[in-house]
Scaffold this motif. Structure first.
Motif, PDB file in Angstrom:
ATOM      1  N   UNK A 127      -8.929  22.584  17.289  1.00  0.00           N
ATOM      2  CA  UNK A 127      -8.923  21.307  16.579  1.00  0.00           C
ATOM      3  C   UNK A 127      -8.594  21.503  15.101  1.00  0.00           C
ATOM      4  N   UNK A 128      -9.201  22.530  14.488  1.00  0.00           N
ATOM      5  CA  UNK A 128      -8.946  22.797  13.075  1.00  0.00           C
ATOM      6  C   UNK A 128      -7.490  23.185  12.838  1.00  0.00           C
ATOM      7  N   UNK A 129      -6.939  23.979  13.745  1.00  0.00           N
ATOM      8  CA  UNK A 129      -5.532  24.369  13.609  1.00  0.00           C
ATOM      9  C   UNK A 129      -4.629  23.145  13.701  1.00  0.00           C
ATOM     10  N   UNK A 135      -1.835  17.921   8.634  1.00  0.00           N
ATOM     11  CA  UNK A 135      -1.919  17.687   7.200  1.00  0.00           C
ATOM     12  C   UNK A 135      -0.773  18.380   6.474  1.00  0.00           C
ATOM     13  N   UNK A 136      -0.454  19.598   6.898  1.00  0.00           N
ATOM     14  CA  UNK A 136       0.645  20.334   6.279  1.00  0.00           C
ATOM     15  C   UNK A 136       1.966  19.595   6.468  1.00  0.00           C
ATOM     16  N   UNK A 140       3.657  18.970   2.820  1.00  0.00           N
ATOM     17  CA  UNK A 140       4.742  19.863   2.407  1.00  0.00           C
ATOM     18  C   UNK A 140       6.037  19.134   2.044  1.00  0.00           C
ATOM     19  N   UNK A 141       6.426  18.059   2.757  1.00  0.00           N
ATOM     20  CA  UNK A 141       7.656  17.364   2.357  1.00  0.00           C
ATOM     21  C   UNK A 141       7.593  16.747   0.966  1.00  0.00           C
ATOM     22  N   UNK A 142       6.402  16.562   0.438  1.00  0.00           N
ATOM     23  CA  UNK A 142       6.253  15.974  -0.901  1.00  0.00           C
ATOM     24  C   UNK A 142       6.345  17.022  -2.005  1.00  0.00           C
ATOM     25  N   UNK A 282      -7.187   9.199   3.419  1.00  0.00           N
ATOM     26  CA  UNK A 282      -7.461   7.762   3.411  1.00  0.00           C
ATOM     27  C   UNK A 282      -6.702   7.066   4.536  1.00  0.00           C
ATOM     28  N   UNK A 283      -5.449   7.468   4.741  1.00  0.00           N
ATOM     29  CA  UNK A 283      -4.633   6.852   5.788  1.00  0.00           C
ATOM     30  C   UNK A 283      -5.163   7.200   7.181  1.00  0.00           C
ATOM     31  N   UNK A 284      -5.739   8.405   7.312  1.00  0.00           N
ATOM     32  CA  UNK A 284      -6.227   8.850   8.625  1.00  0.00           C
ATOM     33  C   UNK A 284      -7.332   7.943   9.153  1.00  0.00           C
ATOM     34  N   UNK A 285      -8.081   7.313   8.258  1.00  0.00           N
ATOM     35  CA  UNK A 285      -9.203   6.471   8.689  1.00  0.00           C
ATOM     36  C   UNK A 285      -8.782   5.058   9.088  1.00  0.00           C
TER      37      UNK A 285
END
Length: 311
Positions: A127-129, A135-136, A140-142, A282-285
């Motif tokens: 799950x953590x991976x 998230x990466x 990363x694109x930003x 914030x978006x994830x929630x």
């Protein structure tokens, strides 16, 4: 700039492999001879192409271990191995990978994964991976060069920079000592000479020189006094802080110069990363049914809209 984890770079591992001649026969064939003839260079093109393949360097119970796996393993090496000779580095990395794969094979055959505690730990790790990968992919694109440059232009080039003061000080233990020094300055004594003679600050040997600093870089009583002075003047009354009693001389004021992009690039990337991570959390929630409870099991007031932790 070399990017490293645990003091060891992935690039160095590849360099070590290449130094050993493990990237293919091309290097051995050419010997680095810049004077090779055109036909010879052409005949060596195909072996060079082979060098780009991810070579299999070990097989453990049917599982291939590749050259890229060796390079990735370098990320976990302790810093003291950073300068290990290439001929020693490769077998250490390879044997560690073989050991790890052998243990995994035996663990699977032993049915270790069926242990409820182990199964829970494996699920948590998976799950953590997945969370990190997701998230990466968002962050990363930003982190493009264009984004870094835009941030630099907005926050450094076009923004007003904080004021700086250049000053020197004489630091003593008591108010009486500071007052005596101020009296000597009033009689024409040189500030630098008194600093060398009386100051207990480490900068005393340099005449009390502190260089340029912003207000937030100094403790408040000192900063307030230093920024209130006009260039070329000194404090007529001692300034007290937790370090002792200060006599301060202002040598100049200016707006802080804009640093070169190269000097602040890493800081900018971190700022962009922090902002992107916060936005992603914030978006994830959004759109999820979230309920929060106190340790005693009672609902948290406004729990459903609680903000995610800041990074």
């Amino acid at each position: 700039m070399k990017r490293s984890l645990s003091g060891y770079s992935v690039g160095f591992a590849f360099a070590a492999v290449i130094a050993l001649g493990l990237a293919g026969p091309a290097q051995a064939a050419t010997g680095g001879d810049a004077g090779a003839t055109a036909p010879a260079a052409a005949t060596k093109a195909q072996p060079a192409a082979k060098a780009q393949k991810d070579t299999v360097v070990a097989i453990v119970d049917g599982h291939d271990i590749h050259l890229s796996d060796v390079a990735k393993a370098a990320q976990d090496l302790p810093p003291q191995l950073q300068n290990a000779p290439p001929q020693e580095l490769f077998p250490v990395l390879l044997n560690r990978l073989v050991d790890e794969r052998a243990l995994l094979v035996k663990a699977r055959k032993a049915g270790t994964a069926k242990d409820p505690k182990v199964a829970a730990e494996m699920k948590a790790a998976a799950d953590q991976a997945l969370e990190r990968a997701y998230l990466r992919a968002l962050v990363e694109p930003k982190l493009t060069d264009a984004a870094v440059k835009a941030y630099y232009d907005s926050h450094y080039v076009k923004a007003k920079q904080p004021e700086e003061v250049k000053a020197r000080q004489i630091l003593v233990k008591t108010q009486q000592e500071a007052e005596k020094i101020i009296a000597q300055l009033g009689k024409g004594a040189k500030f630098s000479a008194l600093a060398k003679k009386y100051s207990i600050d480490p900068g005393a040997k340099n005449g009390g020189e502190l260089g340029w600093f912003t207000k937030d870089e100094m403790v408040k009583p000192f900063a307030d006094a230093a920024f209130a002075l006009k260039p070329g003047t000194y404090t007529k009354t001692p300034v007290h802080s937790q370090f002792g009693w200060h006599v301060i001389e202002s040598q100049g004021k200016r707006e802080k110069p804009v640093p070169p992009l190269a000097d602040v690039k890493d800081q900018i990337r971190q700022q962009i990363t922090n902002k992107a991570v916060t936005a992603a959390l914030e978006d994830a929630r959004k759109g999820l049914d979230i309920k929060l409870f106190n340790p005693d099991g009672t609902p948290v007031q406004g729990g459903a809209s609680a903000a995610p932790a800041k990074n």
